[in-house]
Design an enzyme around this catalytic site. Sequence first.
Site, mmCIF file in Angstrom:
data_model
loop_
_atom_site.group_PDB
_atom_site.id
_atom_site.type_symbol
_atom_site.label_atom_id
_atom_site.label_comp_id
_atom_site.label_asym_id
_atom_site.label_seq_id
_atom_site.Cartn_x
_atom_site.Cartn_y
_atom_site.Cartn_z
ATOM 1 N N SER A 56 0.968 -1.252 -0.030
ATOM 2 C CA SER A 56 -0.040 0.140 -0.092
ATOM 3 C C SER A 56 1.064 1.202 -0.203
ATOM 4 O O SER A 56 2.048 1.172 0.433
ATOM 5 C CB SER A 56 -0.864 0.068 1.248
ATOM 6 O OG SER A 56 -1.790 -1.049 1.365
HETATM 7 N N1 SAH Z 1 0.844 -5.573 4.287
HETATM 8 C C1 SAH Z 1 1.978 -5.989 2.934
HETATM 9 C C2 SAH Z 1 0.850 -5.583 1.615
HETATM 10 C C3 SAH Z 1 -0.072 -6.884 1.506
HETATM 11 S S1 SAH Z 1 -0.697 -6.951 -0.254
HETATM 12 C C4 SAH Z 1 3.003 -5.090 3.102
HETATM 13 O O1 SAH Z 1 2.859 -4.257 3.974
HETATM 14 O O2 SAH Z 1 3.844 -5.056 2.042
HETATM 15 C C5 SAH Z 1 -1.851 -8.199 0.347
HETATM 16 C C6 SAH Z 1 -1.256 -9.678 0.703
HETATM 17 O O3 SAH Z 1 -2.249 -10.537 1.199
HETATM 18 C C7 SAH Z 1 -0.676 -10.364 -0.668
HETATM 19 O O4 SAH Z 1 0.695 -10.612 0.000
HETATM 20 C C8 SAH Z 1 -1.540 -11.593 -0.617
HETATM 21 O O5 SAH Z 1 -0.600 -12.692 -1.195
HETATM 22 C C9 SAH Z 1 -1.897 -11.574 0.946
HETATM 23 N N2 SAH Z 1 -3.111 -12.707 0.955
HETATM 24 C C10 SAH Z 1 -4.248 -12.537 0.043
HETATM 25 N N3 SAH Z 1 -5.205 -13.387 0.574
HETATM 26 C C11 SAH Z 1 -4.491 -13.929 1.777
HETATM 27 C C12 SAH Z 1 -5.155 -14.906 2.857
HETATM 28 N N4 SAH Z 1 -6.291 -15.667 2.742
HETATM 29 N N5 SAH Z 1 -4.339 -15.239 3.957
HETATM 30 C C13 SAH Z 1 -3.130 -14.702 4.036
HETATM 31 N N6 SAH Z 1 -2.500 -13.683 3.077
HETATM 32 C C14 SAH Z 1 -3.406 -13.465 1.900
#
Ligand code: SAH
Length: 212
Positions: A56
């Site tokens: 983000s």
């Molecule tokens: N918080 C992160 C950005 C996250 S992007 C940062 O600081 O960089 C969203 C993430 O959620 C992705 O890596 C994706 O693989 C993960 N994601 C999606 N569905 C998920 C689930 N059910 N459980 C765990 N992770 C998930």
Amino acid sequence: MTAARERMVRGQIEARGLTDPELLRALRAVPRHVFVDASNPYGDEALPLGAGQTISQPYIVALMTHVARPESGWPGARVLEIGTGSGYQAAILAELGAQVTSVERHAQLSEHAARRLADAGYDGVQLIVADGTRGWPAGAPYDAVIVTAAGPSVPPKLLEQLSPEGGTLVMPVGDRGHQALTVVRRRGDEFVRRVGEPVVFVPLIGEAGFGE
Ligand code: SAH
């Protein structure tokens, strides 16, 4: 990089009204460039982090952290993050003094995040590879739950794992294209919900998220 980070904090965070000194200190301390391979890691935008996922925009990380702040403060708070991604949000929470568990469904992203967190000096973050829509019951109850991927609704297991003493969850809820930042605060068995800013996040994929 320190100058770019300072510009980020002043121009993107303070200028938009987030002025909590503790939060600003953490944003100044965490080296965002360690977590993203981009020419401008401190820019006012979301950035690709591999596997089709995005980290983000700094302001959104700051805003989610701000709204999830436990009443008793961050030091020692138990926090669950769903969607480790690059590890940047987890690093911000660790810098604030929280005890962080972060769940990611992509094993490779989790491995990269582990390396980056270690490089930046955050060794205490617990990283789990699993479907985060089920939460992580072993670490419950949580003072804060931060979901950094968008789902159609708040997964019931995440609500169950919130502390009954003011535990707060923040998550983008909506369809795949647009969502609203949704905040739920638990007091006993009562859950008070507030719907806030429009946002766009990558989808939460799993049992209580979107399908593949
Ligand atoms: N918080 C992160 C950005 C996250 S992007 C940062 O600081 O960089 C969203 C993430 O959620 C992705 O890596 C994706 O693989 C993960 N994601 C999606 N569905 C998920 C689930 N059910 N459980 C765990 N992770 C998930």
